[in-house]
Design a protein around this motif. Sequence first.
Motif, mmCIF file in Angstrom:
data_model
loop_
_atom_site.group_PDB
_atom_site.id
_atom_site.type_symbol
_atom_site.label_atom_id
_atom_site.label_comp_id
_atom_site.label_asym_id
_atom_site.label_seq_id
_atom_site.Cartn_x
_atom_site.Cartn_y
_atom_site.Cartn_z
ATOM 1 N N TRP A 68 2.280 0.647 -106.025
ATOM 2 C CA TRP A 68 3.423 -0.272 -106.051
ATOM 3 C C TRP A 68 4.717 0.484 -106.342
ATOM 4 N N LEU A 69 4.674 1.362 -107.321
ATOM 5 C CA LEU A 69 5.864 2.122 -107.681
ATOM 6 C C LEU A 69 6.309 3.041 -106.547
ATOM 7 N N VAL A 70 5.339 3.592 -105.820
ATOM 8 C CA VAL A 70 5.654 4.533 -104.746
ATOM 9 C C VAL A 70 6.139 3.817 -103.496
ATOM 10 N N PHE A 71 5.467 2.714 -103.129
ATOM 11 C CA PHE A 71 5.702 2.090 -101.835
ATOM 12 C C PHE A 71 6.515 0.802 -101.878
ATOM 13 N N VAL A 72 6.831 0.284 -103.059
ATOM 14 C CA VAL A 72 7.637 -0.932 -103.153
ATOM 15 C C VAL A 72 8.842 -0.632 -104.043
ATOM 16 N N PRO A 73 9.956 -0.242 -103.456
ATOM 17 C CA PRO A 73 11.130 0.151 -104.242
ATOM 18 C C PRO A 73 11.813 -1.037 -104.901
ATOM 19 N N SER A 74 12.504 -0.768 -105.967
ATOM 20 C CA SER A 74 13.309 -1.788 -106.644
ATOM 21 C C SER A 74 14.693 -1.837 -106.016
ATOM 22 N N PRO A 75 15.308 -3.022 -105.981
ATOM 23 C CA PRO A 75 16.660 -3.122 -105.400
ATOM 24 C C PRO A 75 17.684 -2.364 -106.226
ATOM 25 N N LYS A 76 18.646 -1.773 -105.546
ATOM 26 C CA LYS A 76 19.746 -1.064 -106.197
ATOM 27 C C LYS A 76 21.001 -1.929 -106.290
ATOM 28 N N GLU A 77 21.009 -3.045 -105.550
ATOM 29 C CA GLU A 77 22.150 -3.956 -105.520
ATOM 30 C C GLU A 77 21.640 -5.389 -105.610
ATOM 31 N N PRO A 78 22.491 -6.325 -106.056
ATOM 32 C CA PRO A 78 22.089 -7.738 -106.052
ATOM 33 C C PRO A 78 22.059 -8.270 -104.626
ATOM 34 N N PRO A 79 21.331 -9.371 -104.381
ATOM 35 C CA PRO A 79 21.318 -9.974 -103.045
ATOM 36 C C PRO A 79 22.708 -10.462 -102.655
ATOM 37 N N TYR A 80 22.925 -10.634 -101.372
ATOM 38 C CA TYR A 80 24.173 -11.212 -100.900
ATOM 39 C C TYR A 80 24.185 -12.710 -101.187
ATOM 40 N N ALA A 81 25.373 -13.255 -101.308
ATOM 41 C CA ALA A 81 25.536 -14.686 -101.590
ATOM 42 C C ALA A 81 25.815 -15.444 -100.296
ATOM 43 N N PHE A 82 25.157 -16.568 -100.142
ATOM 44 C CA PHE A 82 25.378 -17.426 -98.977
ATOM 45 C C PHE A 82 26.768 -18.046 -99.033
ATOM 46 N N VAL A 83 27.466 -18.033 -97.887
ATOM 47 C CA VAL A 83 28.820 -18.577 -97.804
ATOM 48 C C VAL A 83 28.853 -19.860 -96.994
ATOM 49 N N HIS A 112 2.741 -3.717 -91.914
ATOM 50 C CA HIS A 112 3.726 -4.752 -92.188
ATOM 51 C C HIS A 112 3.406 -5.462 -93.496
ATOM 52 N N GLY A 113 4.432 -6.107 -94.060
ATOM 53 C CA GLY A 113 4.241 -6.825 -95.299
ATOM 54 C C GLY A 113 5.537 -7.438 -95.791
ATOM 55 N N PRO A 114 5.465 -8.275 -96.835
ATOM 56 C CA PRO A 114 6.637 -8.987 -97.328
ATOM 57 C C PRO A 114 7.372 -8.277 -98.456
ATOM 58 N N PHE A 115 6.960 -7.072 -98.798
ATOM 59 C CA PHE A 115 7.511 -6.396 -99.968
ATOM 60 C C PHE A 115 8.864 -5.756 -99.659
ATOM 61 N N ALA A 116 9.580 -5.402 -100.706
ATOM 62 C CA ALA A 116 10.874 -4.738 -100.546
ATOM 63 C C ALA A 116 10.717 -3.466 -99.725
ATOM 64 N N GLY A 117 11.562 -3.305 -98.701
ATOM 65 C CA GLY A 117 11.514 -2.116 -97.872
ATOM 66 C C GLY A 117 10.496 -2.151 -96.752
ATOM 67 N N TRP A 118 9.625 -3.170 -96.747
ATOM 68 C CA TRP A 118 8.650 -3.340 -95.679
ATOM 69 C C TRP A 118 9.206 -4.351 -94.676
ATOM 70 N N PHE A 119 8.614 -4.385 -93.485
ATOM 71 C CA PHE A 119 9.064 -5.312 -92.451
ATOM 72 C C PHE A 119 7.896 -6.092 -91.860
ATOM 73 N N ALA A 120 8.257 -7.207 -91.233
ATOM 74 C CA ALA A 120 7.342 -7.947 -90.374
ATOM 75 C C ALA A 120 8.107 -8.239 -89.082
ATOM 76 N N THR A 121 8.248 -7.218 -88.277
ATOM 77 C CA THR A 121 8.993 -7.157 -87.012
ATOM 78 C C THR A 121 10.497 -7.060 -87.259
ATOM 79 N N VAL A 122 11.046 -5.900 -86.911
ATOM 80 C CA VAL A 122 12.488 -5.655 -87.015
ATOM 81 C C VAL A 122 13.110 -6.028 -85.670
ATOM 82 N N THR A 123 14.074 -6.958 -85.674
ATOM 83 C CA THR A 123 14.622 -7.439 -84.406
ATOM 84 C C THR A 123 16.056 -7.006 -84.142
ATOM 85 N N ALA A 124 16.786 -6.543 -85.135
ATOM 86 C CA ALA A 124 18.179 -6.144 -84.908
ATOM 87 C C ALA A 124 18.656 -5.256 -86.045
#
Length: 326
Positions: A25-40, A241-253
């Motif tokens: 988990w520590l190796v493959f699931v990184p912690s965020p360095k910034e807060p999430p963006y806010a919905f406008v 693929h997976g739902p964890f930080a830094g992982w993807f489930a299909t990158v589209t853009a």
Amino acid sequence: MTRHVLYKALGGIAASVAALLAVGWLVFVPSPKEPPYAFVAAWGGKGDGPGQFNDPTGIAIAGDEVFVADARNGRIQVFDLDGNFKRQFGRPGTGPGDLGRPMNITVAGGELYVAEYWNDRIQVFGLDGIHRRYVGRKGSRPGAFNAPGGIAVSPAGDLFVADFYNQRVQRLKADGSFVGQWGTTGETGIGAGSFNYPTDVAIGSDGTLYVADGYNDRVQAFAADGRFLRKWGGPFAVNVHGPFAGWFATVTALAVDAAGNVLAADFYNNRVQKFAPDGTFLTAFGGEGKGRLRHAMGVAAAADGAVFVTDFDNNRITKWRPSDDR
């Protein structure tokens, strides 16, 4: 073996597995360095009227205007940065100015480049919506496309195209003449420089080419001279693929913001993830609250730091800002 010894052995195995999982988990699931963006804000809704969408896909910013590929309506819609409708152009078809499922789009040199998935070409418009030219044709030969998904344009005018079914990224001159490619035509792979249905491309200010390696659930980066630099997304970036930080489930853009960070639309994880140019995970957003995304399809970054996302299943556009943006 006594029951006590057996329980002790099983306990030791469980502890070892837990320790391995914790290390993984520590190796493959990184912690965020910034807060999430806010919905406008959000705008849209399913339909074919002005400001409505039927499968919004690509999105691009030009000054104070937002261009959106309205795929099944076969058109491009244009809004101001607050979501007010301004104009539209295009209709379903194959002729000049017609669009066949427009996908990711980009603005460069005062022109709009549209990847046409069904028409197997790149169509170029003025920002006023007037058709200017085509690039490419259907096929697998150099300079031809089989369902292009996205395009980037270098400062020198070279075109970089994610050629979806041909499993490659092509580099072309502005007139469509072939320069080179990454990937082997028609072959998928998980190694560096191979692709599994590439969907989009973006170019950093230093010339780095970022590729959304769609079904490999990763991003690959290449130097301006074509050298492979790095890849990221899941353990070892090899189609996990997976739902964890830094992982993807299909990158589209992909989009590169003013600071050089890479924003990636993470389709089935219903979010956008943000990375430093070296692939370091910074933050993710889109999974909660009023801005909750249902399949993040396209992403674009404005000069003022705002991020716009095509919310595919909700048939709308969402606007976001960094949480610490004052």
